[in-house]
Design an enzyme around this catalytic site. Sequence first.
Site: not given
Ligand code: GAR
Length: 203
Positions: A12, A92, A110
């Site tokens: 998060g 998801k 992304h």
């Molecule tokens: C982030 O790097 C986001 O861009 C990626 O997951 C991470 C979440 O971090 N999202 C994806 O790969 C979705 N396709 P966070 O929970 O610390 O914000």
Amino acid sequence: MLSIAVFGSGAGSNFRAILTAIQQGNIPAARISLVISNNSGAGILGIARANALPAIHLSQKQFPDERSFADTVLATLRDHGVNFIALAGYMKRVPPAVVAAYRDRIINIHPALLPRFGGAGMFGMRVHEAVLASGEKTSGATVHYVDEEYDHGRMVLQLTVPVLPGDTPESLASRVLAAEHELYPAAIGRIARDETSPEHQRN
Ligand code: GAR
């Protein structure tokens, strides 16, 4: 006013960056109304609760089918007065009925420069591994609208970071994540400003 539900599966940190920007008064036309996670132990729910925000664990696994999951998600969004959804590390698929009900009202972040390094299966560390394997000299992050295809909808904003010699997927991921924390609040701020501009009101 954007009344935002944030969907996330993990730590998060993007949600925290958005929340901090709102709390500091940098996005006056937005508030967080709800946080939803498919993972009951996700850090994102803990951050929401620590800030006295509604935080709900909702997973497809709790329901017999996608339609009944989608109906509960939609009812929960309605109950909290949500008019905008920000996916922040949500791993998801968003049910098509939710995408349809919030058409042009859902964005995602992304961790790469779309349209490259996106699509089904391209999430988390796999993205950074693919960027390094391609020999690209730059990477970055993209905020885009969500439609029925993975990582496909219209772009809102991108931020670029260098790929450095000796980078590992982890070192690149942490440079991209730091960029995400600037980019996501900026993108939401731009959308919130556009919606409250007199020009938008006339449309
Ligand atoms: C982030 O790097 C986001 O861009 C990626 O997951 C991470 C979440 O971090 N999202 C994806 O790969 C979705 N396709 P966070 O929970 O610390 O914000």
